[in-house]
Design an enzyme around this catalytic site. Structure first.
Site, short mmCIF file in Angstrom:
data_model
loop_
_atom_site.label_atom_id
_atom_site.label_comp_id
_atom_site.label_asym_id
_atom_site.label_seq_id
_atom_site.Cartn_x
_atom_site.Cartn_y
_atom_site.Cartn_z
N ALA A 17 0.83 -1.21 0.00
CA ALA A 17 0.00 0.00 0.00
C ALA A 17 0.87 1.25 0.00
CB ALA A 17 -0.92 -0.01 1.22
N VAL A 49 2.19 -11.22 2.39
CA VAL A 49 1.39 -12.10 1.53
C VAL A 49 0.68 -11.21 0.52
CG1 VAL A 49 0.91 -14.18 2.87
CG2 VAL A 49 -0.32 -12.09 3.38
N LYS A 80 -2.19 -14.83 -14.80
CA LYS A 80 -3.39 -15.39 -14.16
C LYS A 80 -4.58 -15.12 -15.06
CE LYS A 80 -6.50 -14.59 -10.26
NZ LYS A 80 -6.82 -13.75 -9.10
N PRO A 98 -13.45 -17.00 -14.80
CA PRO A 98 -12.39 -16.48 -15.66
C PRO A 98 -12.43 -14.95 -15.74
CG PRO A 98 -14.25 -17.19 -16.99
CD PRO A 98 -14.66 -17.35 -15.55
N VAL A 187 7.95 4.39 14.06
CA VAL A 187 7.24 5.57 14.53
C VAL A 187 6.79 5.29 15.96
CG1 VAL A 187 5.14 6.96 14.25
CG2 VAL A 187 6.45 6.25 12.23
N LEU A 335 -4.34 -2.32 4.20
CA LEU A 335 -4.97 -3.08 5.28
C LEU A 335 -5.47 -2.16 6.39
CD1 LEU A 335 -2.39 -6.02 5.39
CD2 LEU A 335 -4.69 -6.06 4.40
N THR A 346 -8.81 -9.07 -4.26
CA THR A 346 -9.26 -7.69 -4.47
C THR A 346 -8.51 -6.66 -3.63
OG1 THR A 346 -11.03 -8.33 -2.94
CG2 THR A 346 -11.60 -8.14 -5.26
P1 FAD Z 1 1.65 -4.18 5.41
O1 FAD Z 1 2.22 -5.04 4.36
O2 FAD Z 1 1.38 -4.81 6.74
O3 FAD Z 1 2.63 -2.95 5.61
C1 FAD Z 1 2.57 -2.13 6.74
C2 FAD Z 1 3.78 -1.22 6.76
O4 FAD Z 1 3.65 -0.31 7.84
C3 FAD Z 1 5.10 -1.93 6.91
O5 FAD Z 1 6.08 -1.34 6.09
C4 FAD Z 1 5.47 -1.65 8.38
O6 FAD Z 1 6.84 -1.66 8.59
C5 FAD Z 1 4.88 -0.26 8.53
N1 FAD Z 1 4.62 0.12 9.92
C6 FAD Z 1 3.62 -0.33 10.73
N2 FAD Z 1 3.73 0.25 11.94
C7 FAD Z 1 4.81 1.08 11.88
C8 FAD Z 1 5.45 1.94 12.81
N3 FAD Z 1 5.03 2.07 14.07
N4 FAD Z 1 6.55 2.62 12.41
C9 FAD Z 1 7.02 2.50 11.14
N5 FAD Z 1 6.45 1.72 10.22
C10 FAD Z 1 5.37 1.00 10.59
N6 FAD Z 1 -4.06 -9.00 -1.64
C11 FAD Z 1 -4.21 -9.26 -2.95
O7 FAD Z 1 -4.43 -8.32 -3.73
N7 FAD Z 1 -4.09 -10.54 -3.41
C12 FAD Z 1 -3.90 -11.59 -2.59
O8 FAD Z 1 -3.79 -12.72 -3.06
C13 FAD Z 1 -3.81 -11.34 -1.20
N8 FAD Z 1 -3.65 -12.36 -0.33
C14 FAD Z 1 -3.64 -12.09 1.01
C15 FAD Z 1 -3.62 -13.14 1.93
C16 FAD Z 1 -3.67 -12.87 3.29
C17 FAD Z 1 -3.68 -14.00 4.27
C18 FAD Z 1 -3.71 -11.54 3.76
C19 FAD Z 1 -3.74 -11.23 5.23
C20 FAD Z 1 -3.72 -10.50 2.85
C21 FAD Z 1 -3.71 -10.76 1.49
N9 FAD Z 1 -3.78 -9.72 0.56
C22 FAD Z 1 -3.89 -10.01 -0.76
C23 FAD Z 1 -3.75 -8.35 1.01
C24 FAD Z 1 -2.37 -7.74 0.79
O9 FAD Z 1 -1.39 -8.53 1.41
C25 FAD Z 1 -2.34 -6.35 1.36
O10 FAD Z 1 -3.48 -5.64 0.98
C26 FAD Z 1 -1.16 -5.59 0.83
O11 FAD Z 1 0.02 -6.32 0.99
C27 FAD Z 1 -1.03 -4.26 1.49
O12 FAD Z 1 -0.61 -4.37 2.80
P2 FAD Z 1 -0.26 -3.02 3.54
O13 FAD Z 1 0.82 -2.33 2.80
O14 FAD Z 1 -1.52 -2.28 3.80
O15 FAD Z 1 0.26 -3.51 4.98
#
Ligand code: FAD
Length: 503
Positions: A17, A49, A80, A98, A187, A335, A346
């Site tokens: 993200a 993941v 895919k 599909p 942070v 997330l 999605t």
């Molecule tokens: P994260 O990857 O958790 O990143 C959070 C970031 O915030 C990290 O860099 C961390 O270091 C930082 N952070 C947090 N707290 C602090 C702090 N205090 N100080 C400094 N930095 C901090 N999505 C799909 O599109 N397809 C899929 O097949 C899919 N499969 C998934 C399967 C599972 C089981 C899960 C749980 C999720 C899946 N997703 C999938 C969702 C996908 O993984 C996430 O939407 C995507 O990776 C984005 O994650 P994120 O960047 O929001 O969070």
């Protein structure tokens, strides 16, 4: 007087993200006009993941101007063409959802009406026999779609499987080359604005303070800025989507490299199989209310085809979204904004949508309320529409062999979803409302795949001579089968087009 433009943006979090947001913004604004700073912590890490996507990701990469083959090499990506669902309607059932359409609409009437007619006349081909993406997926083949709309090859639609950690790394290189400044560290404190409804700065554990005019909360499930600091609540959808746990584990490849995701229903959830170039991603999604972790782990192992490459990793989650996505000068993306389980891949799409909608509403420094209201309305609608489509898979089951499936088939479902199912069951009609992500062919694939059978077909199609309908459909199916036969195998195509970098 118009407020001055935003001059500084801070993104907290460096998962998919955070880096998708940084890459998109850095491709649009000049670093001399707006500074973009991304803060992330190697010690905290990312969720790690997220391997499967939907075709919209292509538009995101094109917006950035990245070369497809280069991106695929860097992220270990495969193609895919859809998702195979196994054991969802009943044990033993299999169907493909599909990408792209089934067949060709004729005389302004949806293709599936002709298929329903043929079936009423005794036809036995599943509707996927009329989808080029599905037929190609079943044959483990691939070719890029033909831009000529007259060619049958133009019907192919695709997305990718890739390593989300490598994707974030790839986008980091892209964003840093365009001036995004990265600060590594935890942070420790988030300071609010004087009015209390926005963010003024984040303070690193080292004491360094990072100020900004606009903030993106990309901190993952923790939602450090929006939930923990601004106190924005959560809309909980776990009554409709009871799965709350995942065990993820990579394994070695076995057999040909499949150009599709597989989702196999399990006693209290489902299991994914996602092939990237160098490994297969596996995961078991389940509900703790219906299954203990150790049983879930043993089911995961039984369903994995190749040698495990790591121990299973447990992730807990809750289905739903933030009550507000944008408050004050802060937007939650990823997330932190919400999560719907990965059944239809999605999450990255919802990230992309959050970024694009922000860009289309790009504010000046005063952030008028009306922009926030519009953004929140749009994102709520996106989440609700995706939710309905995912809940469909659980609600439309005939399985009653476990307490989990009995719960799913009997649960109350959202009214919007109930209407769609009843309309289809009674009349065979499906409509796309308000530009929703999943279009008619997706709804048709899943509803038919899970045995929601319309009671009738379109009366105009019902009045056509049976032989004409059979002839048209036979020639469509054989054109698709023939086109798929002429494509290289998925593996050969990848080897030529974008073999992953080694090491
Ligand atoms: P994260 O990857 O958790 O990143 C959070 C970031 O915030 C990290 O860099 C961390 O270091 C930082 N952070 C947090 N707290 C602090 C702090 N205090 N100080 C400094 N930095 C901090 N999505 C799909 O599109 N397809 C899929 O097949 C899919 N499969 C998934 C399967 C599972 C089981 C899960 C749980 C999720 C899946 N997703 C999938 C969702 C996908 O993984 C996430 O939407 C995507 O990776 C984005 O994650 P994120 O960047 O929001 O969070």
């Amino acid at each position: 007087m118009t407020a001055p433009p935003i001059r500084s943006i801070v993104i907290v979090g460096g998962g998919s993200a955070g880096w998708m947001t940084a890459a998109a913004l850095s491709s649009l604004v000049d670093e001399k006009d707006v500074t973009i700073t991304l803060v992330e912590s190697d010690a905290i890490g990312t969720v790690g993941v997220g391997e499967a996507t939907i075709p919209d990701i292509i538009a995101f990469n094109q917006m950035l101007g990245v070369d497809e083959a280069e991106f695929m090499r860097a992220t270990d990506a495969t193609f895919k063409l859809g998702i195979e669902f196994v054991d969802w309607g009943r044990r033993g059932d299999r169907y493909i959802h599909p990408f792209g359409q089934h067949g060709v609409d004729m005389q302004g009437i949806d293709f599936h009406q002709y298929w329903l007619r043929l079936r009423a006349d005794g036809g036995t081909d599943p509707i996927e026999a009329y989808s080029l993406s599905a037929v190609t997926a079943r044959a483990n083949r691939f070719a890029l779609p033909d831009p000529n709309p007259r060619s049958v090859f133009s019907q192919l639609r695709y997305a990718y499987h890739f390593d989300a950690t490598l994707y974030a790394r790839f986008l980091r290189r892209y964003a840093e080359a365009r001036g995004v400044k990265r600060i590594e560290g935890v942070v420790g404190e988030v300071r609010r604005t004087e009015s209390g409804d926005g963010i003024a700065a984040v303070v690193m554990a080292s004491g360094v303070q990072v100020e900004g005019e606009f903030f993106f909360d990309c901190t993952g499930f923790r939602a450090l800025l929006t939930a923990e600091t601004l106190g924005i609540g959560f809309v909980d959808w776990s009554a409709w989507l009871p799965c709350d746990s995942a065990l993820a584990m990579p394994s070695a490849h076995v057999g040909p490299l499949a150009p599709y995701t597989r989702s196999t229903a399990q006693p209290a959830g489902w299991q994914w199989r996602i092939p990237t170039q160098r490994r297969t991603g596996n995961g078991h999604i389940y509900s703790q209310s219906f299954m203990a972790d150790d049983e879930a782990e043993s089911i995961l192992h039984q369903g994995v085809e190749g040698e495990p490459l790591a121990n299973p990793r447990l992730i807990r989650f809750k289905a739903g979204h933030r009550q507000q996505f944008w408050r004050g000068n802060c937007i939650a993306i990823g997330l932190s904004a919400g999560f719907l389980e990965p059944l239809e891949s999605t999450s990255l799409y919802l990230i992309q949508e959050g970024i694009s909608r922000f860009i289309s509403l790009f504010p000046n420094g005063d952030f008028p309320d009306i922009l926030r209201t519009e953004y929140n309305r749009h994102m709520r609608k996106e989440f609700e529409q995706v939710r309905d489509f995912i809940v469909l898979h659980y609600a439309a089951t005939e399985r009653d062999d476990t307490p989990f499936w009995r719960y799913c088939r009997n649960m109350e479902i959202p009214d919007t979803l109930r209407h769609k199912i009843e309309l289809f069951r009674e009349t065979g009609r499906v409509f796309r409302y308000d530009d929703e992500l999943f279009a008619r062919p997706s709804w048709v694939a899943v509803m038919l795949g899970q045995r929601i059978t319309p009671e009738r077909c379109d009366p105009i199609v019902a009045a056509l001579p049976a032989g004409d309908v059979a002839h048209s459909l036979r020639s469509m199916a054989s054109a698709m089968a023939d086109a798929a036969r002429r494509m290289p195998t998925h593996q050969d195509f990848l080897a030529r087009y974008c073999a992953a970098m080694t090491g």
